[in-house]
Design a protein around this motif. Structure first.
Motif, PDB file in Angstrom:
ATOM      1  N   GLY A  65       0.774  -1.232   0.000  1.00 36.75           N
ATOM      2  CA  GLY A  65       0.000   0.000   0.000  1.00 36.75           C
ATOM      3  C   GLY A  65       0.809   1.287   0.000  1.00 36.75           C
ATOM      4  O   GLY A  65       0.260   2.350   0.261  1.00 36.75           O
ATOM      5  N   GLY A  66       2.094   1.208  -0.272  1.00 38.39           N
ATOM      6  CA  GLY A  66       2.897   2.433  -0.347  1.00 38.39           C
ATOM      7  C   GLY A  66       2.403   3.331  -1.464  1.00 38.39           C
ATOM      8  O   GLY A  66       1.712   2.893  -2.374  1.00 38.39           O
ATOM      9  N   SER A  67       2.742   4.599  -1.386  1.00 41.56           N
ATOM     10  CA  SER A  67       2.285   5.526  -2.428  1.00 41.56           C
ATOM     11  C   SER A  67       2.922   5.146  -3.766  1.00 41.56           C
ATOM     12  O   SER A  67       4.078   4.734  -3.829  1.00 41.56           O
ATOM     13  CB  SER A  67       2.636   6.962  -2.052  1.00 41.56           C
ATOM     14  N   PRO A  68       2.158   5.259  -4.855  1.00 42.66           N
ATOM     15  CA  PRO A  68       2.674   4.868  -6.173  1.00 42.66           C
ATOM     16  C   PRO A  68       3.825   5.770  -6.637  1.00 42.66           C
ATOM     17  O   PRO A  68       3.983   6.892  -6.152  1.00 42.66           O
ATOM     18  CB  PRO A  68       1.473   5.013  -7.098  1.00 42.66           C
ATOM     19  N   VAL A  69       4.588   5.268  -7.585  1.00 37.54           N
ATOM     20  CA  VAL A  69       5.656   6.044  -8.198  1.00 37.54           C
ATOM     21  C   VAL A  69       5.005   7.250  -8.880  1.00 37.54           C
ATOM     22  O   VAL A  69       4.044   7.106  -9.640  1.00 37.54           O
ATOM     23  CB  VAL A  69       6.429   5.199  -9.245  1.00 37.54           C
ATOM     24  N   THR A  70       5.506   8.428  -8.603  1.00 36.40           N
ATOM     25  CA  THR A  70       4.935   9.646  -9.185  1.00 36.40           C
ATOM     26  C   THR A  70       5.567   9.944 -10.542  1.00 36.40           C
ATOM     27  O   THR A  70       6.621   9.398 -10.883  1.00 36.40           O
ATOM     28  CB  THR A  70       5.178  10.854  -8.259  1.00 36.40           C
ATOM     29  N   ASP A  71       4.924  10.840 -11.285  1.00 39.99           N
ATOM     30  CA  ASP A  71       5.492  11.270 -12.566  1.00 39.99           C
ATOM     31  C   ASP A  71       6.876  11.881 -12.350  1.00 39.99           C
ATOM     32  O   ASP A  71       7.800  11.621 -13.124  1.00 39.99           O
ATOM     33  CB  ASP A  71       4.592  12.306 -13.247  1.00 39.99           C
ATOM     34  N   LYS A  72       7.011  12.665 -11.319  1.00 44.39           N
ATOM     35  CA  LYS A  72       8.298  13.317 -11.023  1.00 44.39           C
ATOM     36  C   LYS A  72       9.380  12.273 -10.742  1.00 44.39           C
ATOM     37  O   LYS A  72      10.499  12.371 -11.251  1.00 44.39           O
ATOM     38  CB  LYS A  72       8.148  14.269  -9.838  1.00 44.39           C
ATOM     39  N   GLU A  73       9.039  11.247  -9.953  1.00 43.11           N
ATOM     40  CA  GLU A  73      10.002  10.183  -9.646  1.00 43.11           C
ATOM     41  C   GLU A  73      10.380   9.414 -10.919  1.00 43.11           C
ATOM     42  O   GLU A  73      11.550   9.084 -11.125  1.00 43.11           O
ATOM     43  CB  GLU A  73       9.420   9.206  -8.621  1.00 43.11           C
ATOM     44  N   TYR A  74       9.381   9.135 -11.764  1.00 48.01           N
ATOM     45  CA  TYR A  74       9.666   8.377 -12.985  1.00 48.01           C
ATOM     46  C   TYR A  74      10.522   9.200 -13.943  1.00 48.01           C
ATOM     47  O   TYR A  74      11.472   8.685 -14.531  1.00 48.01           O
ATOM     48  CB  TYR A  74       8.370   7.915 -13.666  1.00 48.01           C
ATOM     49  N   ARG A  75      10.194  10.479 -14.106  1.00 47.90           N
ATOM     50  CA  ARG A  75      11.009  11.335 -14.995  1.00 47.90           C
ATOM     51  C   ARG A  75      12.447  11.402 -14.499  1.00 47.90           C
ATOM     52  O   ARG A  75      13.392  11.355 -15.288  1.00 47.90           O
ATOM     53  CB  ARG A  75      10.408  12.735 -15.096  1.00 47.90           C
ATOM     54  N   ALA A  76      12.640  11.497 -13.188  1.00 45.49           N
ATOM     55  CA  ALA A  76      13.998  11.515 -12.622  1.00 45.49           C
ATOM     56  C   ALA A  76      14.702  10.194 -12.915  1.00 45.49           C
ATOM     57  O   ALA A  76      15.892  10.183 -13.255  1.00 45.49           O
ATOM     58  CB  ALA A  76      13.943  11.779 -11.113  1.00 45.49           C
ATOM     59  N   PHE A  77      13.978   9.081 -12.800  1.00 50.01           N
ATOM     60  CA  PHE A  77      14.551   7.776 -13.108  1.00 50.01           C
ATOM     61  C   PHE A  77      15.001   7.718 -14.569  1.00 50.01           C
ATOM     62  O   PHE A  77      16.110   7.274 -14.873  1.00 50.01           O
ATOM     63  CB  PHE A  77      13.521   6.662 -12.825  1.00 50.01           C
ATOM     64  N   VAL A  78      14.150   8.185 -15.484  1.00 50.12           N
ATOM     65  CA  VAL A  78      14.504   8.193 -16.905  1.00 50.12           C
ATOM     66  C   VAL A  78      15.739   9.062 -17.125  1.00 50.12           C
ATOM     67  O   VAL A  78      16.682   8.659 -17.815  1.00 50.12           O
ATOM     68  CB  VAL A  78      13.315   8.660 -17.774  1.00 50.12           C
TER      69      VAL A  78
END
Length: 157
Positions: A65-78
């Protein structure tokens, strides 16, 4: 003006349907090649060079139930992980999917589809980089897996 009888209306509907039905093949015939034999014998020229297309499917739901990966987190990952390995370009699409997790539960989640194109001759090197990307995402965001789909393509830019 008197109302037409049911028979006349039925005849008019039948005639209209027959006219539309007869005109449909004519309309589509306008798009057909005028000489089907010439089209069948003409060589098909493939455009492009041999590339591999890899699609990676990144889920965003976190376990327990942790908070989902955000757009900001995914863009940083990319930016930090994917782009240095594939600086020539990539495509990211928002998606929605589902999968059965390790406990048998069907998880519905927002996800990302990342598409990479690279010359077929670079497949071995690119494959190792892709596995690094998958492992890093799994570890960083506590994921069970990142799906990978590979396909051979002809690509022209």
């Amino acid at each position: 003006m008197p109302k037409p009888s049911p028979r006349v209306r039925l005849a008019a509907v039948a005639l209209t349907a027959a006219l539309f039905g007869a005109s449909a093949p004519v309309a589509y015939a306008a798009f057909d090649d005028p000489d089907p034999k010439a089209a069948a014998s003409a060589p098909v020229r493939a455009v492009g060079k041999p590339y591999v297309k890899t699609e990676l499917l990144f889920g965003t739901a976190k376990p327990n139930g942790g908070s989902p990966v955000t757009d900001k987190e995914y863009r940083a990952f990319v930016d930090e992980v994917v782009t240095p390995r594939f600086p020539a370009g990539l495509t990211v699409e928002n998606a929605y999917g589902q999968y059965r997790d390790a406990h048998g539960k069907i998880e519905h989640e927002r996800s990302y589809k990342l598409t990479l194109l690279y010359p077929k001759g670079e497949a071995r090197t690119a494959g190792a980089k892709i596995e690094q990307i998958r492992a890093t995402y799994n570890k960083r965001f506590a994921q069970e897996s990142v799906a990978r789909v590979d396909d051979n393509e002809l690509v022209d830019f």
